[in-house]
Design a protein around this motif. Structure first.
Motif, PDB file in Angstrom:
ATOM      1  N   CYS A 114      83.736 107.900 -46.373  1.00 54.85           N
ATOM      2  CA  CYS A 114      82.848 109.025 -46.711  1.00 54.85           C
ATOM      3  C   CYS A 114      83.609 110.349 -46.684  1.00 54.85           C
ATOM      4  O   CYS A 114      83.429 111.208 -47.555  1.00 54.85           O
ATOM      5  N   ASN A 115      84.470 110.515 -45.704  1.00 53.26           N
ATOM      6  CA  ASN A 115      85.227 111.761 -45.579  1.00 53.26           C
ATOM      7  C   ASN A 115      86.284 111.893 -46.665  1.00 53.26           C
ATOM      8  O   ASN A 115      86.585 113.013 -47.112  1.00 53.26           O
ATOM      9  N   THR A 175      84.511 113.182 -49.613  1.00 55.73           N
ATOM     10  CA  THR A 175      84.338 114.634 -49.471  1.00 55.73           C
ATOM     11  C   THR A 175      85.597 115.371 -49.908  1.00 55.73           C
ATOM     12  O   THR A 175      85.525 116.440 -50.533  1.00 55.73           O
ATOM     13  N   VAL A 217      85.586 115.801 -53.574  1.00 56.53           N
ATOM     14  CA  VAL A 217      84.689 116.889 -53.964  1.00 56.53           C
ATOM     15  C   VAL A 217      85.369 118.240 -53.760  1.00 56.53           C
ATOM     16  O   VAL A 217      85.287 119.139 -54.615  1.00 56.53           O
ATOM     17  N   VAL A 218      86.060 118.388 -52.651  1.00 57.58           N
ATOM     18  CA  VAL A 218      86.764 119.637 -52.342  1.00 57.58           C
ATOM     19  C   VAL A 218      87.853 119.915 -53.375  1.00 57.58           C
ATOM     20  O   VAL A 218      87.984 121.049 -53.880  1.00 57.58           O
ATOM     21  N   ASN A 275      93.272 119.112 -44.838  1.00 57.85           N
ATOM     22  CA  ASN A 275      92.590 119.401 -46.089  1.00 57.85           C
ATOM     23  C   ASN A 275      92.311 120.893 -46.268  1.00 57.85           C
ATOM     24  O   ASN A 275      92.168 121.366 -47.399  1.00 57.85           O
ATOM     25  N   MET A 279      83.262 121.568 -45.973  1.00 59.02           N
ATOM     26  CA  MET A 279      83.970 120.340 -45.620  1.00 59.02           C
ATOM     27  C   MET A 279      83.698 119.954 -44.172  1.00 59.02           C
ATOM     28  O   MET A 279      83.505 118.776 -43.843  1.00 59.02           O
ATOM     29  N   LEU A 299      80.116 118.601 -43.898  1.00 56.14           N
ATOM     30  CA  LEU A 299      79.925 117.291 -44.506  1.00 56.14           C
ATOM     31  C   LEU A 299      80.686 116.184 -43.786  1.00 56.14           C
ATOM     32  O   LEU A 299      80.514 115.008 -44.125  1.00 56.14           O
ATOM     33  N   TYR A 300      81.522 116.554 -42.837  1.00 57.64           N
ATOM     34  CA  TYR A 300      82.315 115.533 -42.139  1.00 57.64           C
ATOM     35  C   TYR A 300      81.400 114.531 -41.449  1.00 57.64           C
ATOM     36  O   TYR A 300      80.428 114.900 -40.787  1.00 57.64           O
TER      37      TYR A 300
END
Length: 283
Positions: A30-31, A34, A37-38, A113, A173, A176-177
């Motif tokens: 999942c991360n 993300t 997306v970033v 990130n 970010m 959403l983690y």
């Protein structure tokens, strides 16, 4: 009361429920999503800032081709930069089923990130001067620059909106983690055996996929992908910067020889051999 408050806070961050054998694996995936997306948000900002360059031929580009190319290069960069994070999340050790371990993994993920976000957005400014994604040649370009702090400060003031965008993306970010629910193994020997087997299988499955993602695929025709492969997805060389990302460009050019003029001939020697300047009068 203070301790109770802290406990409630961490219960919100780390779910107070018994996880499953693959909680850490699913959270890691999942991360990583993300992170995609970033990177895409950074790309959109990159194009918007340099729309004067990209806007001319953008309508003739294939969006599906741009998207597939972007995913290819983003996958490579994300797996390179998050390799340690993924390893820590997938290690077949029950010691990682603790709050301290997961907090460290989160810090590592956000730090790595966040650097990628800063690099991508900073390169949106530098593209104006180079017309391409920044590579490791930047180290040589600024080797003799004695006022880097001043240059950086001026850029921050001039492009303050990119600073705001970077902070917002990094904040998003962090929000959403996904923390995995801690898996409590207890004292059952069978639980430990199954846990280690499942974790080991997940790690062994991830490693070849990770290597393939870093190198651009399983087939020998595209391994390893390089900056030049980006031209396949665009119409003009300058548009390769759209599908590329700056962390990938830096990683792929690390340790590579910087192009330099070999100086085989002096200007005078070249003129004696052949001169492109012709005088119609014969003088």
């Amino acid at each position: 009361d203070n301790m109770r408050g802290k406990t409630k806070l961490w219960d919100k961050i780390l779910p107070d429920r018994n996880g499953t054998y693959v909680s850490s694996v699913l959270a890691m995936l999942c991360n990583l999503v993300t992170a995609y997306v970033v990177y895409m948000l950074c790309r959109i900002i990159y194009v918007a800032v340099n729309w004067r360059t990209f806007g001319e031929g953008f309508g003739s580009l294939s969006l599906s081709s741009l998207f597939s190319g972007s995913l290819l290069f983003d996958t490579s960069a994300i797996l390179y930069t998050n390799a340690l994070y993924a390893l820590l999340m997938l290690l077949p050790l029950h010691f990682k089923e603790t709050v301290a371990w997961q907090r460290f993994c989160r810090s590592l993920y956000l730090w790595v990130n966040s650097v990628a976000v800063v690099i991508n957005l900073a390169d949106a400014v530098y593209f104006t001067y180079t017309g391409r994604r920044t590579t490791m040649t930047v180290m040589h370009e600024f080797a003799n620059e004695g006022n880097l702090a001043g240059v950086f400060a001026d850029a921050v003031l001039a492009y303050w909106y990119l600073v705001v965008a970077g902070v917002a993306i990094i904040w998003l970010m962090g929000r959403l983690y996904v923390f995995p629910a801690i898996f409590r193994l207890g004292a059952n020997t069978r639980t430990y055996i199954v846990y280690y087997i499942v974790q080991l299988v997940c790690l062994l499955c991830f490693v070849p996929c990770c290597v393939a993602g870093m190198r651009g695929g399983f087939t020998t025709a595209v391994r390893p992908i390089t900056i030049s492969n980006a031209n396949k997805y665009v119409n003009r060389p300058v548009e390769a910067a759209i599908v590329l990302n700056t962390p990938f460009s830096l990683i792929r050019t690390t340790g590579k020889d910087v192009f330099s003029n070999p100086g085989y001939f002096t200007e005078q020697e070249l003129d004696n051999i052949y001169s492109p300047v012709h005088n119609p009068g014969g003088k």
